[in-house]
Structure formats: structure tokens, C-alpha cells
Design a protein around this motif. Structure first.
Motif, PDB file in Angstrom:
ATOM      1  N   PHE A 150       0.820  -1.220   0.000  1.00  0.00           N
ATOM      2  CA  PHE A 150       0.000   0.000   0.000  1.00  0.00           C
ATOM      3  C   PHE A 150       0.848   1.262   0.000  1.00  0.00           C
ATOM      4  CE2 PHE A 150       0.383  -1.643   4.388  1.00  0.00           C
ATOM      5  CZ  PHE A 150       1.142  -0.635   4.947  1.00  0.00           C
ATOM      6  N   ALA A 151       2.167   1.117  -0.094  1.00  0.00           N
ATOM      7  CA  ALA A 151       3.043   2.261   0.138  1.00  0.00           C
ATOM      8  C   ALA A 151       3.688   2.786  -1.147  1.00  0.00           C
ATOM      9  CB  ALA A 151       4.085   1.896   1.194  1.00  0.00           C
ATOM     10  N   ILE A 152       4.773   3.516  -1.016  1.00  0.00           N
ATOM     11  CA  ILE A 152       5.242   4.397  -2.084  1.00  0.00           C
ATOM     12  C   ILE A 152       5.576   3.676  -3.377  1.00  0.00           C
ATOM     13  CG2 ILE A 152       7.156   5.911  -2.761  1.00  0.00           C
ATOM     14  CD1 ILE A 152       7.052   7.134   0.028  1.00  0.00           C
ATOM     15  N   LYS A 153       6.395   2.641  -3.325  1.00  0.00           N
ATOM     16  CA  LYS A 153       6.811   1.991  -4.574  1.00  0.00           C
ATOM     17  C   LYS A 153       5.625   1.454  -5.368  1.00  0.00           C
ATOM     18  CE  LYS A 153      11.494   0.526  -3.260  1.00  0.00           C
ATOM     19  NZ  LYS A 153      12.400  -0.650  -3.062  1.00  0.00           N
ATOM     20  N   GLN A 154       4.759   0.691  -4.702  1.00  0.00           N
ATOM     21  CA  GLN A 154       3.645   0.081  -5.425  1.00  0.00           C
ATOM     22  C   GLN A 154       2.646   1.112  -5.904  1.00  0.00           C
ATOM     23  OE1 GLN A 154       3.156  -3.503  -6.240  1.00  0.00           O
ATOM     24  NE2 GLN A 154       2.151  -2.120  -7.663  1.00  0.00           N
ATOM     25  N   MET A 155       2.335   2.089  -5.068  1.00  0.00           N
ATOM     26  CA  MET A 155       1.380   3.108  -5.486  1.00  0.00           C
ATOM     27  C   MET A 155       1.922   3.937  -6.643  1.00  0.00           C
ATOM     28  SD  MET A 155      -1.465   2.823  -3.958  1.00  0.00           S
ATOM     29  CE  MET A 155      -1.814   1.369  -2.961  1.00  0.00           C
ATOM     30  N   ALA A 156       3.218   4.256  -6.611  1.00  0.00           N
ATOM     31  CA  ALA A 156       3.826   4.993  -7.721  1.00  0.00           C
ATOM     32  C   ALA A 156       3.766   4.174  -9.001  1.00  0.00           C
ATOM     33  CB  ALA A 156       5.267   5.352  -7.381  1.00  0.00           C
ATOM     34  N   ARG A 157       4.001   2.883  -8.895  1.00  0.00           N
ATOM     35  CA  ARG A 157       3.944   2.018 -10.068  1.00  0.00           C
ATOM     36  C   ARG A 157       2.530   1.911 -10.626  1.00  0.00           C
ATOM     37  NH1 ARG A 157       7.844  -2.029  -6.850  1.00  0.00           N
ATOM     38  NH2 ARG A 157       9.857  -1.444  -7.785  1.00  0.00           N
ATOM     39  N   TRP A 158       1.533   2.133  -9.766  1.00  0.00           N
ATOM     40  CA  TRP A 158       0.139   2.103 -10.220  1.00  0.00           C
ATOM     41  C   TRP A 158      -0.373   3.478 -10.629  1.00  0.00           C
ATOM     42  CZ3 TRP A 158      -1.841  -1.481  -5.729  1.00  0.00           C
ATOM     43  CH2 TRP A 158      -1.638  -2.820  -6.089  1.00  0.00           C
ATOM     44  N   GLY A 159       0.474   4.474 -10.618  1.00  0.00           N
ATOM     45  CA  GLY A 159       0.081   5.786 -11.107  1.00  0.00           C
ATOM     46  C   GLY A 159      -0.460   6.746 -10.079  1.00  0.00           C
ATOM     47  N   ILE A 160      -0.360   6.399  -8.794  1.00  0.00           N
ATOM     48  CA  ILE A 160      -0.766   7.323  -7.735  1.00  0.00           C
ATOM     49  C   ILE A 160       0.395   8.253  -7.430  1.00  0.00           C
ATOM     50  CG2 ILE A 160      -1.509   7.527  -5.336  1.00  0.00           C
ATOM     51  CD1 ILE A 160      -3.632   6.312  -7.146  1.00  0.00           C
ATOM     52  N   ARG A 161       0.128   9.551  -7.334  1.00  0.00           N
ATOM     53  CA  ARG A 161       1.186  10.525  -7.028  1.00  0.00           C
ATOM     54  C   ARG A 161       1.403  10.548  -5.513  1.00  0.00           C
ATOM     55  NH1 ARG A 161       1.780  16.203  -5.877  1.00  0.00           N
ATOM     56  NH2 ARG A 161       3.732  16.987  -6.758  1.00  0.00           N
ATOM     57  N   CYS A 162       2.530  10.029  -5.077  1.00  0.00           N
ATOM     58  CA  CYS A 162       2.851   9.970  -3.652  1.00  0.00           C
ATOM     59  C   CYS A 162       3.687  11.177  -3.237  1.00  0.00           C
ATOM     60  CB  CYS A 162       3.621   8.694  -3.338  1.00  0.00           C
ATOM     61  SG  CYS A 162       2.685   7.176  -3.646  1.00  0.00           S
ATOM     62  N   ILE A 163       3.528  11.564  -1.982  1.00  0.00           N
ATOM     63  CA  ILE A 163       4.313  12.648  -1.383  1.00  0.00           C
ATOM     64  C   ILE A 163       4.691  12.195   0.024  1.00  0.00           C
ATOM     65  CG2 ILE A 163       4.358  15.074  -0.688  1.00  0.00           C
ATOM     66  CD1 ILE A 163       1.911  15.390  -2.688  1.00  0.00           C
ATOM     67  N   LEU A 164       5.964  12.115   0.310  1.00  0.00           N
ATOM     68  CA  LEU A 164       6.441  11.720   1.633  1.00  0.00           C
ATOM     69  C   LEU A 164       6.433  12.923   2.569  1.00  0.00           C
ATOM     70  CD1 LEU A 164       7.878   9.596   3.486  1.00  0.00           C
ATOM     71  CD2 LEU A 164      10.043  10.544   2.618  1.00  0.00           C
ATOM     72  N   VAL A 165       5.861  12.760   3.757  1.00  0.00           N
ATOM     73  CA  VAL A 165       5.936  13.809   4.784  1.00  0.00           C
ATOM     74  C   VAL A 165       7.203  13.526   5.590  1.00  0.00           C
ATOM     75  CG1 VAL A 165       4.745  14.992   6.663  1.00  0.00           C
ATOM     76  CG2 VAL A 165       3.418  13.923   4.819  1.00  0.00           C
ATOM     77  N   ARG A 166       8.278  14.209   5.239  1.00  0.00           N
ATOM     78  CA  ARG A 166       9.607  13.772   5.645  1.00  0.00           C
ATOM     79  C   ARG A 166       9.944  13.991   7.120  1.00  0.00           C
ATOM     80  NH1 ARG A 166      10.512  18.295   2.265  1.00  0.00           N
ATOM     81  NH2 ARG A 166      11.484  20.083   3.320  1.00  0.00           N
ATOM     82  N   ASP A 167       9.216  14.864   7.811  1.00  0.00           N
ATOM     83  CA  ASP A 167       9.498  15.033   9.236  1.00  0.00           C
ATOM     84  C   ASP A 167       8.596  14.162  10.104  1.00  0.00           C
ATOM     85  OD1 ASP A 167       7.333  16.731   8.426  1.00  0.00           O
ATOM     86  OD2 ASP A 167       7.487  17.795  10.332  1.00  0.00           O
ATOM     87  N   LEU A 168       7.715  13.392   9.474  1.00  0.00           N
ATOM     88  CA  LEU A 168       6.859  12.453  10.204  1.00  0.00           C
ATOM     89  C   LEU A 168       7.162  11.039   9.734  1.00  0.00           C
ATOM     90  CD1 LEU A 168       3.477  14.412  10.356  1.00  0.00           C
ATOM     91  CD2 LEU A 168       5.241  14.197  12.131  1.00  0.00           C
TER      92      LEU A 168
END
Length: 212
Positions: A150-168
């Protein structure tokens, strides 16, 4: 939407658990403000769905019609800049054991939130809700935040634009391992790796400011 990744009530690594406990105090008000502004909240504490089996927020995900994801885009997957091959725990004497039972109780599950640790369920929820942007927070950046279904790599591969909240977020990294920098520097290296290869990042302060 905001996805909260693996913010468990306990962790086998004492250092990791202490940092999660501290992070919850900063994360909870951000999530509450985002929810009040209309952002949907996805709670994704892996391995503990049995705890939530009677929660309406969990049942909502199970009852949702599934959307077939597209063929995943073949994206490069470069090696991480840190060595976490020994588990990355920075407190001595801790051994890997699954001690978590639920999401950290310091995080509120709102009536309109959803609960899932399944990538296809999360993808279906996003598509049914017309959501194309996914803010990801939680732990651990070099492991679950990147690699869960459900996280960044797979969602990005499925075309979802992910944004990491880097201080959390936090990293499982022991400074005795290469590149032998401080724990915070190790986390920063992984964040930079994600920004370079997977998705942009933001801070919780920037998110709260945008909500105004």
C-alpha cells in the motif's frame, strides 16, 4: 488522502519505539487538522487487521468494490544509501519479534477514516474516492514506507502521485553500519533517495499551512 504506515503500539526495537512514541505527539494534531479540512485518512498498521475486524472503518474497506490496478510501471529501484541488512536497530540486545497488536493509541481513528494493510484495497479506495495524491507518513522509511503493497513503490507504479511527509517518518538504521553516520543523517539520506527516485516530499508544517 493521508496514509499512516505501520505506526504500531509497540516495536521490537526500543530505539524505534521511543521515536514512534515521540512522533505520534507531532503526527496526531496534523492528522486531525487534515481530517477536519476534508483530507481522507487511511490507517495502515500491517499485521494487526484482526484487532480492527469489528471497526466500521475496517468493514468499509472490505465491502468496497475492488478496482483492478493497471499494469505496474517498470520504475528503476536503486540500492538504498544505508546498510540495514541487520534490521537497523540502534539499541543493543533487541531481537526481532512481532510485539505489535494495533495502531498506536495516540492516533485517532475518525468515523470517516478507513483501515487496511492491503495495497489493492487502498488503491480501490483512492480510485472510488477520486483521489490521485497520497501523502505518506509513518515508519520505517527504508522498509515499510517504501515496500509495503500500500506504500510508495507500489502506489507509484500504479500511477498514484505519492508525497512523503519527511518530518513524520523514521528509518531503521544503526550508526555502526555503513555509511556510519548519525541516525538522523541516515534518515535524511533515505529521504533524499526517495526524493530522487520515487516521489517528492513535504513537511508537516507545509501541509498545515496549505490547509489554511
Amino acid at each position: 488522502a493521508i496514509l499512516i504506515c505501520d505506526m504500531w503500539d509497540k516495536h521490537w526495537c526500543r530505539g524505534a519505539r521511543a521515536r514512534v512514541d515521540e512522533m505520534v505527539r507531532r503526527m496526531a494534531p496534523v492528522v486531525d487538522k487534515a481530517r477536519a479540512a476534508g483530507i481522507r485518512i487511511i490507517h495502515a498498521p500491517s499485521d494487526v487487521m484482526e484487532f480492527y475486524k469489528d471497526y466500521p472503518q475496517r468493514k468499509r474497506m472490505l465491502e468496497l468494490p475492488q478496482v483492478e490496478p493497471p499494469a505496474p510501471v517498470a520504475l528503476p529501484d536503486p540500492k538504498l544509501p544505508i546498510d540495514d541488512s541487520d534490521g537497523g536497530c540502534d539499541t543493543e540486545g533487541d531481537k526481532v519479534v512481532y510485539v505489535w497488536t494495533r495502531e498506536h493509541p495516540g492516533l485517532t481513528i475518525g468515523p470517516d477514516d478507513v483501515i487496511s494493510d492491503n495495497g489493492r484495497q487502498v488503491y480501490s479506495f483512492l480510485r472510488h474516492s477520486g483521489i490521485g495524491n497520497l501523502l505518506v507518513m509513518g515508519v520505517h522509511t527504508n522498509m515499510c514506507v517504501l515496500n509495503r503493497t500500500f506504500a510508495i513503490k507500489q502506489m507509484a507504479r500504479w500511477g498514484i502521485r505519492c508525497i512523503l511527509v519527511r518530518d513524520l517518518t523514521d528509518t531503521m538504521y544503526d550508526p555502526k553500519d555503513p555509511p556510519q553516520v548519525s541516525h538522523d543523517e541516515g534518515t535524511a539520506l533515505v529521504v533524499e533517495h526517495i526524493e530522487k527516485h520515487w516521489c517528492p516530499s513535504t513537511t508537516s508544517a507545509e501541509l498545515v499551512a496549505a490547509l489554511r
